[in-house]
Design a protein around this motif. Structure first.
Motif, PDB file in Angstrom:
ATOM      1  N   ALA A  31      -0.296   6.361   9.197  1.00 12.41           N
ATOM      2  CA  ALA A  31      -0.323   6.522   7.744  1.00 12.41           C
ATOM      3  C   ALA A  31      -1.713   6.917   7.275  1.00 12.41           C
ATOM      4  O   ALA A  31      -2.717   6.385   7.754  1.00 12.41           O
ATOM      5  CB  ALA A  31       0.109   5.218   7.073  1.00 12.41           C
ATOM      6  N   VAL A  33      -4.880   6.965   4.800  1.00 11.13           N
ATOM      7  CA  VAL A  33      -5.527   5.864   4.078  1.00 11.13           C
ATOM      8  C   VAL A  33      -6.037   6.382   2.736  1.00 11.13           C
ATOM      9  O   VAL A  33      -6.680   7.434   2.661  1.00 11.13           O
ATOM     10  CB  VAL A  33      -6.673   5.253   4.900  1.00 11.13           C
ATOM     11  CG1 VAL A  33      -7.349   4.125   4.140  1.00 11.13           C
ATOM     12  CG2 VAL A  33      -6.160   4.758   6.254  1.00 11.13           C
ATOM     13  N   THR A  48      -7.019  -0.630  -1.295  1.00 11.49           N
ATOM     14  CA  THR A  48      -6.695   0.296  -0.207  1.00 11.49           C
ATOM     15  C   THR A  48      -5.193   0.306   0.005  1.00 11.49           C
ATOM     16  O   THR A  48      -4.557  -0.751  -0.017  1.00 11.49           O
ATOM     17  CB  THR A  48      -7.420  -0.122   1.085  1.00 11.49           C
ATOM     18  OG1 THR A  48      -8.830  -0.077   0.836  1.00 11.49           O
ATOM     19  CG2 THR A  48      -7.089   0.798   2.242  1.00 11.49           C
ATOM     20  N   THR A  50      -1.837   2.408   2.222  1.00 13.26           N
ATOM     21  CA  THR A  50      -1.244   3.420   3.086  1.00 13.26           C
ATOM     22  C   THR A  50       0.140   3.802   2.575  1.00 13.26           C
ATOM     23  O   THR A  50       0.669   4.839   2.968  1.00 13.26           O
ATOM     24  CB  THR A  50      -1.146   2.934   4.551  1.00 13.26           C
ATOM     25  OG1 THR A  50      -0.420   1.701   4.574  1.00 13.26           O
ATOM     26  CG2 THR A  50      -2.531   2.736   5.160  1.00 13.26           C
ATOM     27  N   ALA A 165      -6.866   7.567   9.011  1.00 14.08           N
ATOM     28  CA  ALA A 165      -5.481   7.107   9.102  1.00 14.08           C
ATOM     29  C   ALA A 165      -5.477   5.687   9.653  1.00 14.08           C
ATOM     30  O   ALA A 165      -6.503   5.171  10.103  1.00 14.08           O
ATOM     31  CB  ALA A 165      -4.665   8.032   9.997  1.00 14.08           C
ATOM     32  N   TYR A 166      -4.301   5.066   9.591  1.00 16.12           N
ATOM     33  CA  TYR A 166      -4.141   3.691  10.045  1.00 16.12           C
ATOM     34  C   TYR A 166      -2.984   3.660  11.034  1.00 16.12           C
ATOM     35  O   TYR A 166      -1.911   4.211  10.765  1.00 16.12           O
ATOM     36  CB  TYR A 166      -3.852   2.793   8.838  1.00 16.12           C
ATOM     37  CG  TYR A 166      -4.121   1.333   9.076  1.00 16.12           C
ATOM     38  CD1 TYR A 166      -5.429   0.845   9.142  1.00 16.12           C
ATOM     39  CD2 TYR A 166      -3.082   0.429   9.213  1.00 16.12           C
ATOM     40  CE1 TYR A 166      -5.679  -0.498   9.331  1.00 16.12           C
ATOM     41  CE2 TYR A 166      -3.325  -0.918   9.414  1.00 16.12           C
ATOM     42  CZ  TYR A 166      -4.627  -1.377   9.462  1.00 16.12           C
ATOM     43  OH  TYR A 166      -4.880  -2.716   9.669  1.00 16.12           O
TER      44      TYR A 166
END
Length: 174
Positions: A31, A33, A48, A50, A165-166
């Motif tokens: 995902a 960020v 924050t 996603t 991204a995460y």
């Protein structure tokens, strides 16, 4: 020829999926960020996220999922506008600050990164990949979150470079 065996499903008819199993499965989703910001009567606020998705391009509309337990949650409904700042790879410290790491709260979080006032008077991260400036058109409470639907009134494009991204409960560069 043998067909590959399907992975075993972890469910029980009539019962909800266990939260830990759901979180583990979702941790496998890559995902982008973002830091979502607003500016209202109480000042600037942000978090924050996603869970951001496009809804439509006609008119341009997106959605953001906001956990109602975070301290800044009421500010987003009250302000009626928000900015979605898409983070570049080198802006991880900003994501961490707005995600609650380091114990920063409220206005203190804006000490991470460089900020300027953008369209609609919203805090915008200098050097973000893109910023979507939104007016809130609908907010719906679902489970533990508010789904904020915003009409995009302006877009600011930054440099197109590596994105943050995460994945797997950690940050990666894509």
């Amino acid at each position: 020829m043998d067909q590959p065996k399907a992975p075993e499903a972890h469910h029980d008819a009539g019962h909800a999926v266990e939260a830990g199993l759901y979180r583990e499965a979702m941790s496998r989703l890559v995902a982008a960020v973002h830091v979502i910001t607003t500016h209202g009567a109480e000042g600037r606020a942000g978090f924050t996220a996603t869970a951001v998705a496009s809804v439509s391009d006609s008119p341009p509309t997106l959605l953001v999922c906001l956990n109602r337990r975070i301290r800044s949650a009421p500010a987003f409904r009250q302000a009626g506008r928000f900015a979605v700042n898409m983070l570049a790879a080198e802006q991880q410290a900003v994501a961490e600050a707005f995600g609650g790491r380091g114990g920063l709260e409220g206005e203190q979080r804006f000490g991470a990164g460089q900020w300027h006032e953008g369209a609609l008077g919203l805090p915008c991260l200098t050097g973000a990949i893109a910023v979507f400036h939104c007016r809130l058109v609908e907010a719906r409470s679902i489970a533990t979150h508010d789904v904020l639907v915003g009409r995009v009134e302006a877009v600011t494009l930054g440099p197109d470079r590596a994105k943050l991204a995460y994945l797997g409960r950690g940050f990666i560069t894509v």
